[in-house]
Design a protein around this motif. Structure first.
Motif, PDB file in Angstrom:
ATOM      1  N   ILE A 399       1.022  -1.117   0.154  1.00 60.48           N
ATOM      2  CA  ILE A 399       0.120   0.063  -0.058  1.00 60.48           C
ATOM      3  C   ILE A 399       0.697   1.422   0.079  1.00 60.48           C
ATOM      4  CG2 ILE A 399      -1.457   1.290   1.494  1.00 60.48           C
ATOM      5  CD1 ILE A 399      -2.622  -1.566   2.392  1.00 60.48           C
ATOM      6  N   GLY A 400       1.892   1.428   0.604  1.00 63.55           N
ATOM      7  CA  GLY A 400       2.727   2.659   0.905  1.00 63.55           C
ATOM      8  C   GLY A 400       3.798   2.666  -0.332  1.00 63.55           C
ATOM      9  N   GLU A 401       4.080   1.564  -0.700  1.00 66.20           N
ATOM     10  CA  GLU A 401       5.128   1.470  -1.944  1.00 66.20           C
ATOM     11  C   GLU A 401       4.332   2.003  -3.287  1.00 66.20           C
ATOM     12  OE1 GLU A 401       8.954   1.028  -3.637  1.00 66.20           O
ATOM     13  OE2 GLU A 401       8.199   1.186  -1.700  1.00 66.20           O
ATOM     14  N   TYR A 402       3.107   1.747  -3.305  1.00 63.72           N
ATOM     15  CA  TYR A 402       2.570   1.876  -4.755  1.00 63.72           C
ATOM     16  C   TYR A 402       1.311   2.984  -4.355  1.00 63.72           C
ATOM     17  CZ  TYR A 402       5.195  -1.928  -5.895  1.00 63.72           C
ATOM     18  OH  TYR A 402       5.999  -2.952  -6.318  1.00 63.72           O
ATOM     19  N   GLY A 403       1.382   3.751  -3.395  1.00 60.23           N
ATOM     20  CA  GLY A 403       0.528   4.679  -3.047  1.00 60.23           C
ATOM     21  C   GLY A 403      -0.745   4.302  -3.044  1.00 60.23           C
ATOM     22  N   GLY A 404      -1.173   3.093  -2.685  1.00 59.76           N
ATOM     23  CA  GLY A 404      -2.636   2.905  -2.391  1.00 59.76           C
ATOM     24  C   GLY A 404      -3.102   2.661  -3.982  1.00 59.76           C
ATOM     25  N   GLY A 405      -2.359   2.470  -4.912  1.00 58.57           N
ATOM     26  CA  GLY A 405      -2.882   2.247  -6.369  1.00 58.57           C
ATOM     27  C   GLY A 405      -2.460   3.370  -7.238  1.00 58.57           C
ATOM     28  N   GLY A 406      -1.908   4.343  -6.570  1.00 59.16           N
ATOM     29  CA  GLY A 406      -1.390   5.569  -7.351  1.00 59.16           C
ATOM     30  C   GLY A 406      -2.075   6.698  -7.325  1.00 59.16           C
ATOM     31  N   GLU A 407      -1.601   7.785  -7.894  1.00 58.37           N
ATOM     32  CA  GLU A 407      -1.990   9.166  -7.646  1.00 58.37           C
ATOM     33  C   GLU A 407      -3.679   9.600  -8.240  1.00 58.37           C
ATOM     34  OE1 GLU A 407       0.624  11.844  -9.642  1.00 58.37           O
ATOM     35  OE2 GLU A 407       2.235  11.183  -8.323  1.00 58.37           O
ATOM     36  N   SER A 408      -3.903   8.489  -9.303  1.00 57.20           N
ATOM     37  CA  SER A 408      -5.257   8.794  -9.694  1.00 57.20           C
ATOM     38  C   SER A 408      -6.401   8.060  -8.887  1.00 57.20           C
ATOM     39  CB  SER A 408      -5.375   8.128 -11.218  1.00 57.20           C
ATOM     40  OG  SER A 408      -5.206   6.767 -11.106  1.00 57.20           O
ATOM     41  N   HIS A 409      -6.015   7.382  -7.838  1.00 53.68           N
ATOM     42  CA  HIS A 409      -6.933   6.582  -6.881  1.00 53.68           C
ATOM     43  C   HIS A 409      -7.102   7.431  -5.592  1.00 53.68           C
ATOM     44  CE1 HIS A 409      -7.556   3.430 -10.101  1.00 53.68           C
ATOM     45  NE2 HIS A 409      -6.040   3.436 -10.091  1.00 53.68           N
ATOM     46  N   LYS A 410      -7.465   8.399  -5.516  1.00 47.36           N
ATOM     47  CA  LYS A 410      -7.589   9.219  -4.209  1.00 47.36           C
ATOM     48  C   LYS A 410      -8.445   8.464  -3.308  1.00 47.36           C
ATOM     49  CE  LYS A 410      -5.356  13.464  -5.994  1.00 47.36           C
ATOM     50  NZ  LYS A 410      -3.943  13.163  -5.307  1.00 47.36           N
ATOM     51  N   ASP A 411      -9.570   8.295  -3.725  1.00 46.05           N
ATOM     52  CA  ASP A 411     -10.609   7.795  -2.882  1.00 46.05           C
ATOM     53  C   ASP A 411     -10.227   6.359  -2.301  1.00 46.05           C
ATOM     54  OD1 ASP A 411     -12.300   9.766  -3.305  1.00 46.05           O
ATOM     55  OD2 ASP A 411     -13.422   8.900  -4.946  1.00 46.05           O
ATOM     56  N   ALA A 412      -9.507   5.602  -2.848  1.00 44.01           N
ATOM     57  CA  ALA A 412      -9.088   4.429  -2.640  1.00 44.01           C
ATOM     58  C   ALA A 412      -8.068   4.515  -1.595  1.00 44.01           C
ATOM     59  CB  ALA A 412      -8.746   3.439  -3.505  1.00 44.01           C
ATOM     60  N   ALA A 413      -7.216   5.464  -1.961  1.00 46.28           N
ATOM     61  CA  ALA A 413      -5.889   5.721  -1.072  1.00 46.28           C
ATOM     62  C   ALA A 413      -6.384   6.272   0.374  1.00 46.28           C
ATOM     63  CB  ALA A 413      -5.236   6.750  -1.578  1.00 46.28           C
ATOM     64  N   ARG A 414      -7.516   7.002   0.398  1.00 47.03           N
ATOM     65  CA  ARG A 414      -7.971   7.691   1.540  1.00 47.03           C
ATOM     66  C   ARG A 414      -8.713   6.401   2.503  1.00 47.03           C
ATOM     67  NH1 ARG A 414     -13.116   8.373   2.698  1.00 47.03           N
ATOM     68  NH2 ARG A 414     -13.546   8.559   0.620  1.00 47.03           N
ATOM     69  N   GLU A 415      -9.696   5.497   1.669  1.00 44.77           N
ATOM     70  CA  GLU A 415      -9.954   4.390   2.721  1.00 44.77           C
ATOM     71  C   GLU A 415      -8.830   3.554   3.257  1.00 44.77           C
ATOM     72  OE1 GLU A 415     -13.262   2.220   0.529  1.00 44.77           O
ATOM     73  OE2 GLU A 415     -13.796   4.118  -0.473  1.00 44.77           O
ATOM     74  N   LEU A 416      -8.003   3.428   2.394  1.00 50.23           N
ATOM     75  CA  LEU A 416      -6.876   2.366   2.771  1.00 50.23           C
ATOM     76  C   LEU A 416      -6.001   3.098   3.799  1.00 50.23           C
ATOM     77  CD1 LEU A 416      -5.418   1.147  -0.688  1.00 50.23           C
ATOM     78  CD2 LEU A 416      -6.512  -0.350   1.067  1.00 50.23           C
ATOM     79  N   PHE A 417      -5.705   4.589   3.637  1.00 51.51           N
ATOM     80  CA  PHE A 417      -5.478   5.191   4.844  1.00 51.51           C
ATOM     81  C   PHE A 417      -5.907   5.141   6.107  1.00 51.51           C
ATOM     82  CE2 PHE A 417      -4.794   9.004   7.361  1.00 51.51           C
ATOM     83  CZ  PHE A 417      -3.373   9.252   7.473  1.00 51.51           C
ATOM     84  N   GLU A 418      -7.336   4.914   5.989  1.00 55.58           N
ATOM     85  CA  GLU A 418      -8.117   5.095   7.210  1.00 55.58           C
ATOM     86  C   GLU A 418      -8.135   3.631   8.044  1.00 55.58           C
ATOM     87  OE1 GLU A 418     -11.967   6.025   5.692  1.00 55.58           O
ATOM     88  OE2 GLU A 418     -11.661   8.350   5.965  1.00 55.58           O
ATOM     89  N   SER A 419      -7.892   2.623   7.088  1.00 57.96           N
ATOM     90  CA  SER A 419      -7.722   1.350   7.588  1.00 57.96           C
ATOM     91  C   SER A 419      -6.248   1.137   8.182  1.00 57.96           C
ATOM     92  CB  SER A 419      -7.853   0.238   6.380  1.00 57.96           C
ATOM     93  OG  SER A 419      -9.059   0.187   5.912  1.00 57.96           O
ATOM     94  N   LEU A 420      -5.276   1.644   7.430  1.00 59.71           N
ATOM     95  CA  LEU A 420      -4.114   1.906   8.176  1.00 59.71           C
ATOM     96  C   LEU A 420      -3.948   2.604   9.722  1.00 59.71           C
ATOM     97  CD1 LEU A 420      -1.755   2.236   5.275  1.00 59.71           C
ATOM     98  CD2 LEU A 420      -2.014   0.162   6.660  1.00 59.71           C
ATOM     99  N   GLU A 421      -4.732   3.637   9.553  1.00 59.95           N
ATOM    100  CA  GLU A 421      -4.818   4.300  10.873  1.00 59.95           C
ATOM    101  C   GLU A 421      -5.498   3.849  12.102  1.00 59.95           C
ATOM    102  OE1 GLU A 421      -5.680   9.239  11.090  1.00 59.95           O
ATOM    103  OE2 GLU A 421      -7.296   7.943  10.395  1.00 59.95           O
ATOM    104  N   LEU A 422      -6.639   2.856  11.702  1.00 65.34           N
ATOM    105  CA  LEU A 422      -7.267   2.380  12.451  1.00 65.34           C
ATOM    106  C   LEU A 422      -6.504   1.259  13.185  1.00 65.34           C
ATOM    107  CD1 LEU A 422      -9.848   1.328  14.161  1.00 65.34           C
ATOM    108  CD2 LEU A 422     -10.700   0.250  11.990  1.00 65.34           C
ATOM    109  N   LEU A 423      -5.720   0.374  12.169  1.00 66.98           N
ATOM    110  CA  LEU A 423      -4.660  -0.766  12.686  1.00 66.98           C
ATOM    111  C   LEU A 423      -3.737  -0.221  13.603  1.00 66.98           C
ATOM    112  CD1 LEU A 423      -4.005  -3.546  12.525  1.00 66.98           C
ATOM    113  CD2 LEU A 423      -2.637  -2.926  10.354  1.00 66.98           C
ATOM    114  N   LEU A 424      -3.197   1.023  13.233  1.00 63.59           N
ATOM    115  CA  LEU A 424      -2.137   1.636  14.078  1.00 63.59           C
ATOM    116  C   LEU A 424      -2.849   2.002  15.582  1.00 63.59           C
ATOM    117  CD1 LEU A 424       0.599   3.035  14.418  1.00 63.59           C
ATOM    118  CD2 LEU A 424      -0.391   5.263  13.482  1.00 63.59           C
TER     119      LEU A 424
END
Length: 568
Positions: A399-424
């Motif tokens: 997820i971190g290495e490939y930016g949650g799918g890339g710069e064009s996938h901002k919504d998916a990246a935000r959801e993945l970020f929230e999951s990582l935040e919750l896991l943290l």
């Protein structure tokens, strides 16, 4: 030509005699000279290339083929028919166009009627693999669905006969994979050791596998299970009870008729079906395997399965579309933690699954955005067992290495970020609780070490996501600050969080350290380099050499800035 004509007439009379119906010898394979006659006539037809000779031989061979198949289905003889049928099939394949014979039904008949009963015969198994390898090009071009349709039967052949035929099998393996078999083949390869367990169970309960033992189990499974359900309804006993005779051969036969075993023992590909690893029969079989020494056949299957997976993944990357590979990854993640309970086997298979998954993400980073739901699910299972923790760890890295799918996938990246935040935050809470309540010991030490390693990966993934998607920077700073101020977290995690917070204050260097692994579409900056032309406008404080050199305190170096920043 005189001697050859005599030989021709002799073998042709032998065929004609065997082709005639006879109550004395209903099974053509019972005549040991017939196979030699078929092979010799084939060689003569091949060398003479005469359509007249081919036309004279064909009716006899066709009738012998039908009689042999009939004798197998009627179980009139235990004589092996495989070699004879393969010799006739070779004639059909080579001269089918001249005699207008469609070989496809004959090939399917051989697999269903003969090989399904004789796959455990080493001579028939070897001859079958040699036949498939010799005719591989023609089979793939003229009958492209044949081998993918019967890949479960061919896997039974190699599972039972072992490593001595592995090289021959690998030469045929390419033909087993098609768009229709690509997905179902993967769990079958992973479950090759379980297939051996099922076959050995059938052998113990029904005798030798040469013959119709498996076929009879498959055909009688439905009536047996119906009777078992009726027994449960009228007597109250369950299928697994068995009363005083629960250890008898009948109970073993019933266990072998469990839906999971029937799924493993099938001969044809019927699509991707769910395999119920929690079934009583599977649990009992695995417990029996764990508590007893492994058979030589099982040991060979444990060694072969990872090598077959290597061939499967190599072909997948080379020949199959991204959509099929993307569809395979959730199944791969599911099976990562559901493997035969052998440490070396699990390690070898899990290593290959991770390598393929990460290679797929590297090839198509947008897979991460497409598969965000199964990825988030696996992140939520990170606490269950060490295998799931390792899988979650690798997913965090991707997820971190490939930016949650890339710069064009901002919504998916935000959801993945929230999951990582919750896991943290969940890990931080459990870390506080664990440090206060857990007693010192080797078990708790390993658990804390694993948790700290996971936290390090989560912190890195969050920082990398924020580097890709700048709108996540405020939330990232809050998350990292909480980790950095947490005194009860592992010191390595706190240090990493502080390092990333300091690095984010240096945009020119942050992009180099945490940015994408390839050149961004919005920037021509290559990974691992610093764009010093922007230093005057983007550098806010100092260059964090202490972090890049893994040293604390002020930098100890013997060079000046003029050595680092080129003069114009």
């Amino acid at each position: 030509m005189g001697e050859r004509d005599k030989e021709w007439e002799f073998h042709l009379r032998s065929l004609s005699s065997s082709a005639r119906d006879s109550n004395y010898a209903p099974d053509p394979a019972s005549d040991p000279s017939l196979l030699n006659s078929v092979k010799r006539l084939y060689e003569l037809c091949k060398s003479e290339n005469s359509e007249d000779l081919i036309a004279r031989v064909y009716p006899h061979l066709n009738k012998i083929f039908q009689r042999s198949v009939a004798s197998i289905s009627q179980s009139q003889s235990q004589t092996s028919n495989g070699l004879l049928l393969l010799a006739i099939l070779q004639f059909f394949l080579d001269f089918g166009d001249a005699i207008l014979h469609d070989t496809d039904p004959s090939l399917k008949t051989f697999f269903r009627s003969c090989l399904s009963r004789e796959f455990s015969d080493p001579v028939v198994a070897e001859t079958t693999l040699e036949f498939l390898n010799a005719n591989k090009r023609k089979l793939l071009s003229s009958f492209p669905t044949l081998l993918p349709q019967f890949f479960p039967l061919l896997l039974k052949l190699i599972a039972w006969n072992g490593e001595k035929f592995e090289k021959l099998f690998l030469k045929v393996f390419l033909g087993l994979i098609s768009p229709g078999s690509f997905m179902p083949l993967f769990p079958s390869l992973v479950d090759l050791p379980i297939l051996v367990v099922a076959l050995e169970k059938v052998e113990r309960s029904s005798g030798a596998l040469v013959g119709s033992s498996i076929a009879s189990i498959q055909q009688s499974a439905a009536p047996q299970m119906l009777l078992a359900l009726m027994d449960e309804a009228y007597t109250g006993s369950t299928i697994g009870d068995g009363g005083a005779d629960s250890e008898s051969e009948d109970s073993n036969t019933m266990a072998a008729a469990d839906p999971l075993f029937l799924e493993l023992l099938k001969d044809e590909n019927d699509g991707l079906t769910e395999r119920h690893w929690t079934s009583p029969a599977m649990a009992a079989a695995l417990q029996a395997v764990i508590s007893t020494p492994q058979s030589d056949r099982l040991k060979e299957a444990l060694r072969m399965a990872p090598r077959l997976l290597d061939a499967y993944f190599a072909l997948a990357v080379r020949d199959f579309s991204s959509s099929l590979i993307c569809a395979l990854i959730p199944l791969l993640m599911t099976r990562y933690t559901t493997l035969f309970p052998d440490k070396i086997f699990s390690y070898e298979v899990q290593k290959r699954l991770l390598e393929f998954m990460l290679a797929a993400f590297h090839r198509s980073p947008d897979f991460i955005a497409v598969l965000k739901k199964p990825i988030v699910d696996k992140l939520g299972e990170a606490y269950d067992n060490p295998a799931k923790t390792e899988l979650a760890l690798q997913l965090c890295w991707a997820i971190g290495e490939y930016g949650g799918g890339g710069e064009s996938h901002k919504d998916a990246a935000r959801e993945l970020f929230e999951s990582l935040e919750l896991l943290l935050y969940e890990n931080l809470s459990s870390s506080r609780l664990g440090l206060r309540e857990s007693a010192p010991g080797s078990g708790s030490t390993v658990r804390k070490s694993s948790q700290s390693r996971l936290l390090c990966f989560v912190v890195t993934a969050i920082a990398k996501l924020a580097t890709y998607h700048r709108e996540l920077l405020p939330r990232t700073s809050v998350s990292l600050a909480k980790v950095a101020r947490s005194r009860i977290s592992d010191v390595r995690v706190c240090k990493r969080a502080r390092d990333y917070l300091g690095l984010m204050n240096e945009p020119a260097i942050c992009w180099s350290v945490l940015g994408p692994s390839s050149v961004s579409s919005k920037s021509n900056q290559h990974p691992g380099t610093v764009n010093w032309n922007e230093a005057s406008s983007k550098m806010i404080a100092h260059i964090p050499f202490y972090m890049l050199g893994a040293q604390e305190g002020p930098p100890f170096h013997d060079f000046s800035f003029s050595d680092v920043i080129p003069r114009r």
